[in-house]
Design a protein around this motif. Sequence first.
Motif, PDB file in Angstrom:
ATOM      1  N   VAL A  11       0.859  -1.188   0.000  1.00 25.90           N
ATOM      2  CA  VAL A  11       0.000   0.000   0.000  1.00 25.90           C
ATOM      3  C   VAL A  11       0.894   1.238   0.000  1.00 25.90           C
ATOM      4  N   THR A  12       0.314   2.410  -0.197  1.00 20.72           N
ATOM      5  CA  THR A  12       1.094   3.641  -0.103  1.00 20.72           C
ATOM      6  C   THR A  12       1.444   3.907   1.358  1.00 20.72           C
ATOM      7  N   PRO A  13       2.511   4.677   1.622  1.00 23.88           N
ATOM      8  CA  PRO A  13       2.843   5.002   3.019  1.00 23.88           C
ATOM      9  C   PRO A  13       1.691   5.647   3.779  1.00 23.88           C
ATOM     10  N   GLU A  14       0.975   6.551   3.104  1.00 24.69           N
ATOM     11  CA  GLU A  14      -0.148   7.220   3.762  1.00 24.69           C
ATOM     12  C   GLU A  14      -1.253   6.227   4.110  1.00 24.69           C
ATOM     13  N   GLU A  15      -1.508   5.279   3.200  1.00 27.60           N
ATOM     14  CA  GLU A  15      -2.530   4.275   3.437  1.00 27.60           C
ATOM     15  C   GLU A  15      -2.123   3.363   4.596  1.00 27.60           C
ATOM     16  N   LYS A  16      -0.833   3.014   4.680  1.00 27.88           N
ATOM     17  CA  LYS A  16      -0.391   2.167   5.786  1.00 27.88           C
ATOM     18  C   LYS A  16      -0.614   2.874   7.119  1.00 27.88           C
ATOM     19  N   THR A  17      -0.204   4.140   7.214  1.00 27.99           N
ATOM     20  CA  THR A  17      -0.370   4.886   8.459  1.00 27.99           C
ATOM     21  C   THR A  17      -1.836   4.920   8.868  1.00 27.99           C
ATOM     22  N   ARG A  18      -2.713   5.158   7.892  1.00 28.26           N
ATOM     23  CA  ARG A  18      -4.152   5.217   8.184  1.00 28.26           C
ATOM     24  C   ARG A  18      -4.674   3.864   8.630  1.00 28.26           C
ATOM     25  N   ARG A  19      -4.269   2.807   7.942  1.00 25.29           N
ATOM     26  CA  ARG A  19      -4.793   1.484   8.253  1.00 25.29           C
ATOM     27  C   ARG A  19      -4.251   0.944   9.571  1.00 25.29           C
ATOM     28  N   VAL A  20      -2.979   1.244   9.889  1.00 25.47           N
ATOM     29  CA  VAL A  20      -2.442   0.854  11.199  1.00 25.47           C
ATOM     30  C   VAL A  20      -3.223   1.554  12.310  1.00 25.47           C
ATOM     31  N   GLY A  21      -3.548   2.830  12.079  1.00 23.27           N
ATOM     32  CA  GLY A  21      -4.376   3.546  13.044  1.00 23.27           C
ATOM     33  C   GLY A  21      -5.708   2.857  13.256  1.00 23.27           C
ATOM     34  N   GLY A  22      -6.305   2.385  12.174  1.00 20.75           N
ATOM     35  CA  GLY A  22      -7.571   1.675  12.279  1.00 20.75           C
ATOM     36  C   GLY A  22      -7.456   0.374  13.050  1.00 20.75           C
ATOM     37  N   VAL A  23      -6.346  -0.338  12.845  1.00 23.81           N
ATOM     38  CA  VAL A  23      -6.111  -1.589  13.581  1.00 23.81           C
ATOM     39  C   VAL A  23      -6.119  -1.335  15.075  1.00 23.81           C
ATOM     40  N   ILE A 134       7.611  -0.528  17.129  1.00 23.33           N
ATOM     41  CA  ILE A 134       8.431  -0.056  16.010  1.00 23.33           C
ATOM     42  C   ILE A 134       8.073  -0.754  14.704  1.00 23.33           C
ATOM     43  N   ARG A 135       7.604  -2.001  14.780  1.00 26.04           N
ATOM     44  CA  ARG A 135       7.298  -2.713  13.527  1.00 26.04           C
ATOM     45  C   ARG A 135       6.071  -2.148  12.826  1.00 26.04           C
ATOM     46  N   ASN A 136       5.252  -1.371  13.554  1.00 26.62           N
ATOM     47  CA  ASN A 136       4.058  -0.778  12.953  1.00 26.62           C
ATOM     48  C   ASN A 136       4.304   0.611  12.382  1.00 26.62           C
ATOM     49  N   VAL A 137       5.521   1.128  12.548  1.00 27.54           N
ATOM     50  CA  VAL A 137       5.861   2.443  12.011  1.00 27.54           C
ATOM     51  C   VAL A 137       6.076   2.320  10.507  1.00 27.54           C
ATOM     52  N   THR A 138       5.551   3.270   9.755  1.00 27.76           N
ATOM     53  CA  THR A 138       5.666   3.199   8.294  1.00 27.76           C
ATOM     54  C   THR A 138       7.117   3.362   7.844  1.00 27.76           C
ATOM     55  N   ASP A 139       7.823   4.357   8.367  1.00 22.16           N
ATOM     56  CA  ASP A 139       9.211   4.636   7.998  1.00 22.16           C
ATOM     57  C   ASP A 139      10.085   4.431   9.239  1.00 22.16           C
ATOM     58  N   ILE A 140      10.548   3.200   9.438  1.00 21.37           N
ATOM     59  CA  ILE A 140      11.309   2.870  10.644  1.00 21.37           C
ATOM     60  C   ILE A 140      12.615   3.659  10.744  1.00 21.37           C
ATOM     61  N   PRO A 141      13.416   3.790   9.671  1.00 19.19           N
ATOM     62  CA  PRO A 141      14.636   4.597   9.782  1.00 19.19           C
ATOM     63  C   PRO A 141      14.362   6.035  10.217  1.00 19.19           C
ATOM     64  N   ALA A 142      13.265   6.629   9.738  1.00 13.72           N
ATOM     65  CA  ALA A 142      12.918   7.992  10.141  1.00 13.72           C
ATOM     66  C   ALA A 142      12.606   8.044  11.633  1.00 13.72           C
ATOM     67  N   ALA A 143      11.901   7.040  12.143  1.00 11.98           N
ATOM     68  CA  ALA A 143      11.575   6.999  13.570  1.00 11.98           C
ATOM     69  C   ALA A 143      12.835   6.865  14.414  1.00 11.98           C
ATOM     70  N   LEU A 144      13.789   6.058  13.966  1.00  7.80           N
ATOM     71  CA  LEU A 144      15.039   5.892  14.712  1.00  7.80           C
ATOM     72  C   LEU A 144      15.847   7.191  14.703  1.00  7.80           C
ATOM     73  N   ARG A 145      15.841   7.887  13.588  1.00  5.88           N
ATOM     74  CA  ARG A 145      16.552   9.188  13.533  1.00  5.88           C
ATOM     75  C   ARG A 145      15.903  10.200  14.469  1.00  5.88           C
ATOM     76  N   GLU A 146      14.571  10.185  14.543  1.00  8.20           N
ATOM     77  CA  GLU A 146      13.871  11.084  15.455  1.00  8.20           C
ATOM     78  C   GLU A 146      14.175  10.726  16.913  1.00  8.20           C
ATOM     79  N   ALA A 147      14.269   9.440  17.208  1.00  7.86           N
ATOM     80  CA  ALA A 147      14.635   9.016  18.562  1.00  7.86           C
ATOM     81  C   ALA A 147      16.007   9.573  18.929  1.00  7.86           C
ATOM     82  N   HIS A 148      16.934   9.499  17.999  1.00 11.74           N
ATOM     83  CA  HIS A 148      18.289  10.020  18.227  1.00 11.74           C
ATOM     84  C   HIS A 148      18.243  11.529  18.441  1.00 11.74           C
TER      85      HIS A 148
END
Length: 242
Positions: A11-23, A134-148
Amino acid sequence: MDKVNFGDQLVTPEEKTRRVGGVFSSVAGSYDLMNDLMSGGMHRLWKNRFVAKVKPRPGEQILDMAGGTGDIAFRMAANGARVMVSDINADMLEVGKKRAETRGIHGLSWQVENAERLSFADGSFDAYTIAFGIRNVTDIPAALREAHRVLRRGGRLYVLEFSTSEWPGFGELYERYSEHVIPRIGKAVAKDEDSYRYLVESIRRFPRMEQFRAMIGEAGFKSTSVEPILGGLVAIWGGWKI
């Protein structure tokens, strides 16, 4: 546009974020009960071990990302840490707030946040924790950079997540259990088979232990580590901002 995996679907990144939210909106009310049923209660032991690794200290500022229903935050607050519980899903946070109120746990902050684009200033926290999120994040590398980014120099990252067991036979056994049994438990208890099928698929697609450890290093963390549990079915990763 590049597609990403939502479980086994592209799916598109935006669709994944939306659908994970729904889950997670769907499973919020039964999330903790389902964790007990799916893991035979072992998730409590894993979380205790995780917090023991974090070593929260009185007065420390800790960001518990994907903190949802508060399981990790409650444990860290008991050690005197000041915990910001953040989650992209407001329904999960509401469950956590009610649990904290029922248990008489005070001093926690609650805020809706996207792990990929945190609103906090640079160097805001002494530690960053994320458990089974972390496995539910759409862009995991971006999340790790933000954590740093939001950690102070000398701050530490700890991640608790499912991976792939390297014990011969056990990994295959768990694979069959997760594929055939967990969605049925989700259907019976949470009245939501599809959401738990997605959660199983997301575990299967998460990087193996050393691969994810390398991703933590690529985000800028030093002295990275990984501690396998049950041969790597679950693991605790760590890293330091130096």
